[in-house]
Design an enzyme around this catalytic site. Structure first.
Site, short mmCIF file in Angstrom:
data_model
loop_
_atom_site.label_atom_id
_atom_site.label_comp_id
_atom_site.label_asym_id
_atom_site.label_seq_id
_atom_site.Cartn_x
_atom_site.Cartn_y
_atom_site.Cartn_z
N CYS A 50 0.86 -1.17 0.00
CA CYS A 50 0.00 0.00 0.00
C CYS A 50 0.90 1.23 0.00
CB CYS A 50 -0.97 0.01 1.18
SG CYS A 50 -0.20 0.04 2.78
N SER A 51 0.38 2.33 -0.50
CA SER A 51 1.21 3.50 -0.74
C SER A 51 1.59 4.28 0.50
CB SER A 51 0.52 4.43 -1.73
OG SER A 51 0.34 3.77 -2.95
N THR A 52 0.75 4.28 1.52
CA THR A 52 1.04 5.06 2.72
C THR A 52 0.75 4.22 3.96
OG1 THR A 52 -1.18 5.97 2.88
CG2 THR A 52 0.41 7.22 1.58
#
Length: 188
Positions: A8-10
């Site tokens: 996931c990106s963050t």
């Protein structure tokens, strides 16, 4: 053995959707990262790549979870293939352990190469067009011919380098670089 990789990106995002799908797909071992896809350092992916063995299949929820870009994705999957490891994307339904999956992947590779070639051709055509109109590109010169003559005159008159640079609004390095060139002829 099916090995899952999720990203996931963050840190605020959850991996639950991906990990649940990977578990349902039969993955026996999961690796994960919480980092932007553009980050080079992804320890979960590095661990997964080190863990997989010939005959295994690395499974991702979507293609964009594995690669930072299409060329990076292709590089990663080619590396897996060279080691005898398959790749499977659940959402795009690509499985490089099957003939159809290999075909789809190779079509992706060909499209990526085609896109890079088009970008290169457009860039070169644009540069050629600009050159034909007299634009050379690159960083603009800090000093024109008049400033070069003035700099040479002040330098030859034993003015201090600090004063010359202050008057012309240039750095010492720029002044010395221009002084090393042939003496400028004043523009009329």
């Amino acid at each position: 053995m099916l090995i899952g990789y999720a990203r996931c990106s963050t840190d605020g995002q959850k991996l639950d959707l991906q990990t649940d799908a990977l578990t349902r797909a039969g993955c026996e071992r999961l690796f994960a990262d919480s980092a932007s896809g553009s980050k080079l350092d992804r320890p979960g992916l590095a661990d997964a790549m080190q863990f997989v063995r010939s005959g295994d299949t690395l499974v991702c929820w979507k293609l964009d979870r594995l690669g930072r870009s299409l060329p990076h994705l292709i590089e990663t999957i080619n590396e897996l293939d060279s080691r005898g490891v398959g790749f499977r994307s659940l959402q795009e339904n690509i499985d490089t352990t099957t003939s159809g999956g290999k075909l789809v992947f190779h079509i992706f590779c060909a499209l990526a190469e085609f896109e890079r070639d088009l970008i290169r051709e457009r860039t070169n055509a644009g540069l050629a067009s600009a050159r034909a109109r007299g634009r050379l590109g690159g960083r603009p010169k800090k000093m024109d011919a008049k400033k070069m003559v003035l700099a040479r005159t002040l330098y030859d008159a034993k003015s201090s380098v600090k004063d010359i640079c202050g008057t012309l609004g240039i750095s010492k390095a720029t002044l010395y670089r221009y002084l090393e060139e042939k003496p400028a002829v004043a523009a009329s």
